[in-house]
Design a protein around this motif. Structure first.
Motif, PDB file in Angstrom:
ATOM      1  N   GLY A   1       0.791  -1.230   0.000  1.00 15.97           N
ATOM      2  CA  GLY A   1       0.000   0.000   0.000  1.00 15.97           C
ATOM      3  C   GLY A   1       0.818   1.273   0.000  1.00 15.97           C
ATOM      4  O   GLY A   1       0.289   2.349  -0.291  1.00 15.97           O
ATOM      5  N   TYR A   2       2.094   1.153   0.307  1.00 14.49           N
ATOM      6  CA  TYR A   2       2.934   2.351   0.439  1.00 14.49           C
ATOM      7  C   TYR A   2       4.309   2.100  -0.154  1.00 14.49           C
ATOM      8  O   TYR A   2       4.759   0.953  -0.261  1.00 14.49           O
ATOM      9  N   ALA A   3       4.983   3.197  -0.513  1.00 15.97           N
ATOM     10  CA  ALA A   3       6.324   3.113  -1.083  1.00 15.97           C
ATOM     11  C   ALA A   3       7.308   2.640  -0.010  1.00 15.97           C
ATOM     12  O   ALA A   3       7.091   2.856   1.178  1.00 15.97           O
ATOM     13  N   PRO A   4       8.385   1.977  -0.425  1.00 15.16           N
ATOM     14  CA  PRO A   4       9.354   1.465   0.554  1.00 15.16           C
ATOM     15  C   PRO A   4       9.876   2.509   1.531  1.00 15.16           C
ATOM     16  O   PRO A   4       9.998   2.232   2.727  1.00 15.16           O
TER      17      PRO A   4
ATOM     18  N   VAL B   1      -5.936   6.089   1.905  1.00 17.33           N
ATOM     19  CA  VAL B   1      -5.288   5.412   3.023  1.00 17.33           C
ATOM     20  C   VAL B   1      -5.539   3.909   2.901  1.00 17.33           C
ATOM     21  O   VAL B   1      -6.687   3.459   2.897  1.00 17.33           O
ATOM     22  N   ALA B   2      -4.477   3.149   2.784  1.00 14.21           N
ATOM     23  CA  ALA B   2      -4.568   1.677   2.757  1.00 14.21           C
ATOM     24  C   ALA B   2      -4.428   1.196   4.196  1.00 14.21           C
ATOM     25  O   ALA B   2      -3.320   1.173   4.748  1.00 14.21           O
ATOM     26  N   TRP B   3      -5.528   0.795   4.800  1.00 12.59           N
ATOM     27  CA  TRP B   3      -5.539   0.553   6.236  1.00 12.59           C
ATOM     28  C   TRP B   3      -4.767  -0.690   6.652  1.00 12.59           C
ATOM     29  O   TRP B   3      -4.048  -0.680   7.653  1.00 12.59           O
ATOM     30  N   VAL B   4      -4.889  -1.768   5.909  1.00  9.84           N
ATOM     31  CA  VAL B   4      -4.166  -2.987   6.287  1.00  9.84           C
ATOM     32  C   VAL B   4      -2.660  -2.784   6.202  1.00  9.84           C
ATOM     33  O   VAL B   4      -1.927  -3.106   7.160  1.00  9.84           O
ATOM     34  N   PRO B   5      -2.140  -2.248   5.093  1.00  9.27           N
ATOM     35  CA  PRO B   5      -0.697  -1.950   5.068  1.00  9.27           C
ATOM     36  C   PRO B   5      -0.284  -0.959   6.154  1.00  9.27           C
ATOM     37  O   PRO B   5       0.810  -1.082   6.724  1.00  9.27           O
ATOM     38  N   LEU B   6      -1.142   0.031   6.453  1.00  5.44           N
ATOM     39  CA  LEU B   6      -0.810   1.008   7.485  1.00  5.44           C
ATOM     40  C   LEU B   6      -0.714   0.341   8.859  1.00  5.44           C
ATOM     41  O   LEU B   6       0.200   0.637   9.650  1.00  5.44           O
ATOM     42  N   LEU B   7      -1.634  -0.570   9.140  1.00  7.60           N
ATOM     43  CA  LEU B   7      -1.587  -1.307  10.401  1.00  7.60           C
ATOM     44  C   LEU B   7      -0.339  -2.187  10.464  1.00  7.60           C
ATOM     45  O   LEU B   7       0.264  -2.359  11.526  1.00  7.60           O
ATOM     46  N   ALA B   8       0.038  -2.754   9.311  1.00  4.27           N
ATOM     47  CA  ALA B   8       1.252  -3.573   9.266  1.00  4.27           C
ATOM     48  C   ALA B   8       2.482  -2.725   9.580  1.00  4.27           C
ATOM     49  O   ALA B   8       3.377  -3.155  10.316  1.00  4.27           O
TER      50      ALA B   8
END
Length: 311
Positions: free
Chosen positions: A49-52, A229-236
């Motif tokens: 969901g997000y850049a490295p 906002v990508a919630w699962v990647p953010l929680l990870a």
């Protein structure tokens, strides 16, 4: 890792006096193994969901918050002195900002299982570098044999007899460079920050803070804000920072203080096992026979390089 043989940040000062806690150190050792083993899975989910660089910045931000809270509870102060902070800035780059970013970028193209196994090569790189950089580390036959065996394991993981067919060379190289960055950082810390007088918690908190600042400058230059906002990647990412960086460092600090660094560094040998199991079971990553076989050879070689000579 912050042990001599593991993917996270190192504490720059000596070993603290032994102390006892309510929770047995073996239980905390198992928790630490699980947290660091699952870190590679969390990196993979975060990069979906997000850049490295954003994953790394979030990881450092949440990790620094945990250590800041711990410092507030224990009423610890940040270290003083421009010279100390200058050395800490270099340590933050080598032990946090650079390897965390490289692992995040590597998992764009390689499985989390392979990244976890590449991380296990850190003690092999450390052994090779210490023979050159640290005059007090004398080579022994057992350690040299472990070094050769470990790199044979790396070649097995990579499938050298197949000409590295099906392997992403860029991603794998990044993961191996990340693993190399740790011992380079450890040697730098050993030469420049030993005996500063500050506590483990204070030095490590300052180191993570500096790494967070470094990524705060770099991330906007190479990334843009996501559309949603990508919630699962953010929680990870939050779990990766709060648990895999902040809490893990506090747990490891307690284990080192109680049973010493030699026992604590054994956590390295459990990380690739857990990372592989998590990647296969949860993410459905494929696993060729050469991967676990090579991992066992790598760990055996790493164990030999850490063996102490008999007197």
């Amino acid at each position: 890792m912050s042990t001599v043989a593991s993917p996270r940040p190192v504490t720059p000062t000596g070993v603290a006096p032994r102390r006892r806690t309510a929770l047995d150190w073996r239980i905390r050792f198992g928790v630490l193994s699980l947290i660091w083993g699952f870190s590679f899975l969390l990196i993979k989910v975060g990069t979906e969901g997000y850049a490295p660089f954003q994953v790394t910045f979030g990881r450092l931000l949440f990790g620094t918050a945990v250590l800041a809270a711990a410092m507030a509870v224990k009423r610890e102060r940040l270290p003083r002195g421009a010279r100390t902070w200058g050395h800490l800035a270099v340590a933050a780059f080598l032990l946090n900002a650079l390897p965390f970013s490289l692992f995040a970028y590597s998992e764009l193209t390689i499985p989390s299982t392979l990244a976890g196994i590449c991380n296990a090569t850190s003690p092999l790189w450390g052994m090779a570098l210490s023979l050159v950089a640290l005059s007090e580390d004398r080579p022994t036959r057992r350690r040299v044999a472990g070094l050769g065996l470990g790199f044979l394991g790396v070649l097995t993981v990579l499938g050298v007899w197949q000409g590295f067919h099906g392997l992403d060379a860029t991603g794998t190289t990044m993961a191996l460079l990340a693993s190399l960055s740790y011992p380079v950082g450890w040697i730098y810390v050993r030469r420049t920050l030993a005996g500063t007088g500050a506590s483990h918690l204070s030095m490590t908190g300052a180191q993570l803070l500096l790494a967070t600042v470094q990524l705060a400058f770099v991330t906007p230059l190479f990334t843009t804000l996501p559309d949603r906002v990508a919630w699962v990647p953010l929680l990870a990412i939050a779990a990766l920072g709060a648990l895999g960086t902040g809490l893990a460092m506090l747990v490891q600090y307690g284990i080192v203080a109680e049973v010493g660094p030699t026992t604590a560094q054994m956590v390295t040998y459990f990380i690739p096992v857990i990372a592989t199991a998590a990647g296969v079971a949860i993410l459905g990553e494929s696993l060729a026979w050469s991967t676990p076989v090579g991992a066992v050879i790598v760990l055996a070689g790493a164990a030999l390089t850490q063996a102490k000579p008999r007197h």
